[in-house]
Design an enzyme around this catalytic site. Structure first.
Site: not given
Ligand code: GLY
Ligand code: MN
Ligand code: MN
Length: 441
Positions: A39, A242, A259, A270, A349, A353, A383, A406
């Site tokens: 619960d 991650h 991060d 971020d 990456h 974003h 970033e 970033e």
């Molecule tokens: N912290 C998520 C990213 O940097 O996209």
């Molecule tokens: Mn980010």
């Molecule tokens: Mn980030």
């Protein structure tokens, strides 16, 4: 108390867009509560679309917008309940919510189900996002069918179902003044948290100690929660994109990549910073760090109105790829490694974003197949990074070095403004801050 003015203005803009598409009715439910175990629930977080249009943070609520001769905003929410409020706390109830959130009407949530077929009757279109919430999908489908079953009595059912989120996505892409103010504050809180983490780091300490410092900074400054699970990744963990365990003992000579960003009144920040646990960059660490910093500077310079979404990424990739060649991480020519994408071995990456209510915020990156152009008021991250795992063909001095830097950027008429710069970033600034802490200890 939240000022309802910007939320009301957004509803009016959405109603105008619905009207321009022939009118209809929109249903925008907030997020359901989620059970953690038995619960106990996960901390509640409202749906970003619902919140964007209402400012209302309670669960079990739906916004109904009726576009027509008399446009209307109607909130369905929980009723007052003395017994439940003793256990769970205050709830507005429809009457107080109607006034506080500047709605035209508010009703008990329990009335929405029975009223839905009537609400849908004779509406040209239904603006609803199918597929996000099974409960509401089922309710809406049943109501549509009930309205269709009534057509013999002269009722018409909506002939079109349109994804309301697609309309709101475009609105969310360009931030208004109240959003920018909140995001600046969120950025400032997170920048201070990164400073405190740098000031606390020491060989022999654990990653979770820095995680705790960051979480405490967020909460003490009024943030409700981290915008995403904080990454505190030392040594080899910095190369795990991650990584969230945050439980390693940090060693002398490690870098630590953090991060972490807070959420403030729904808005995310971020930030990533990477720094040496002992306060001094080694030669190879500094080589990679300066390379990533240079890539970020190139991406920042490419972030301006009229630039295509991908321009900052391409600028960063060019700098990183050249640096990888110079440092003998890669062999060949710049054009060659750009074309073959070999640089992706160390930079896998993208460079940013959208940022807003969601850390990876709403909004398309391409329009009709082409990268969209930046305009003032957009908020995005910048970033770049470089992550070097051990391999026979990679100089050993670089093994396990993982760096990401970033910042959060607001597109301005002149270019962009980084709203997270209070978190130290140059080698000199990081080493100076950490030396001050060592001297003070
Ligand atoms: N912290 C998520 C990213 O940097 O996209
Ligand atoms: Mn980010
Ligand atoms: Mn980030």
């Amino acid at each position: 108390m939240t000022d309802p003015t910007p939320f009301k203005a957004r509803r009016e803009r959405l109603l105008q867009q619905m009207q321009a598409r022939g009118g209809g009715i929109a249903l925008i439910p907030t997020a359901p509560e989620a059970l953690r175990n038995r619960d106990t629930h996960y901390p509640y977080r409202f749906d970003s679309y619902f919140y964007y249009l209402t400012g209302f943070r309670e669960p079990e609520a739906v916004l109904v917008l009726v576009a027509g001769d008399e446009p209307k905003s109607i909130l369905y929410c929980r009723t007052k309940d003395e017994e439940r409020e003793i256990w769970d706390g205050y709830r507005f109830g429809p009457e107080a919510a109607c006034e506080a959130f500047a709605m035209d009407e508010a009703h008990p949530i329990g009335e929405l189900g029975p009223m839905l077929p009537g609400l849908l009757a004779d509406q040209a279109a239904l603006f609803f996002s199918l597929g996000h919430d099974a409960h509401w999908d089922q309710q809406v489908t049943a109501a549509l069918n009930a309205a269709r079953a009534n057509t013999r009595s002269g009722v018409t059912a909506p002939a079109m179902v349109t994804d309301v989120r697609a309309l709101v996505d475009e609105m969310r892409l360009v931030k208004d003044d109240s959003e920018i103010a909140r995001m600046r504050r969120a950025a400032a809180i997170s920048a201070e948290a990164h400073r405190q983490a740098m000031a606390t780091a020491r060989p022999g300490g654990f990653e979770y100690e820095l995680d705790a410092v960051i979480g405490q900074c967020f909460r003490r400054a009024g943030s409700q929660a981290p915008a995403y699970p904080s990454i505190v990744a030392s040594g080899p963990n910095a190369c795990v994109l991650h990584y969230v365990e945050n439980d390693r003992k940090m060693q002398d000579g490690d870098l630590v990549l953090i991060d972490a960003g807070c959420e403030l009144d729904g808005y995310a920040s971020d930030i990533t910073r990477t720094f040496p646990v002992n306060g001094r960059f080694s030669g190879p660490q500094r080589d990679i760090y300066e390379l990533v910093l240079g890539a970020q500077a190139a991406a920042v310079a490419a972030t301006r109105p009229g630039a295509a979404w991908n321009d900052p990424h391409e600028a960063a990739v060019k700098v990183l790829a050249q640096g990888m060649l110079d440092l003998k991480l890669l062999a060949g020519s710049l054009d060659g490694v750009l074309e073959s994408h070999e640089y992706r071995r160390f930079y896998m990456h993208r460079t940013g974003h959208w940022l807003g209510l969601d850390v990876h915020d709403a909004g398309e990156y391409k329009l009709e197949g082409a990268w969209r152009s930046l305009v003032p008021g957009m908020m995005l991250t910048i970033e770049p990074g470089c992550y070097i795992r051990p391999a026979d063909d990679v100089p050993e001095a670089f093994w396990h070095i993982g760096v990401r830097i970033e910042d959060d950027a607001l597109v301005t008429p002149a270019g962009c403004e980084l709203i997270t710069v209070d978190a130290p970033k140059s080698v000199a600034d990081i080493e100076a801050l950490m030396a001050r802490m060592r001297d003070a200890a």
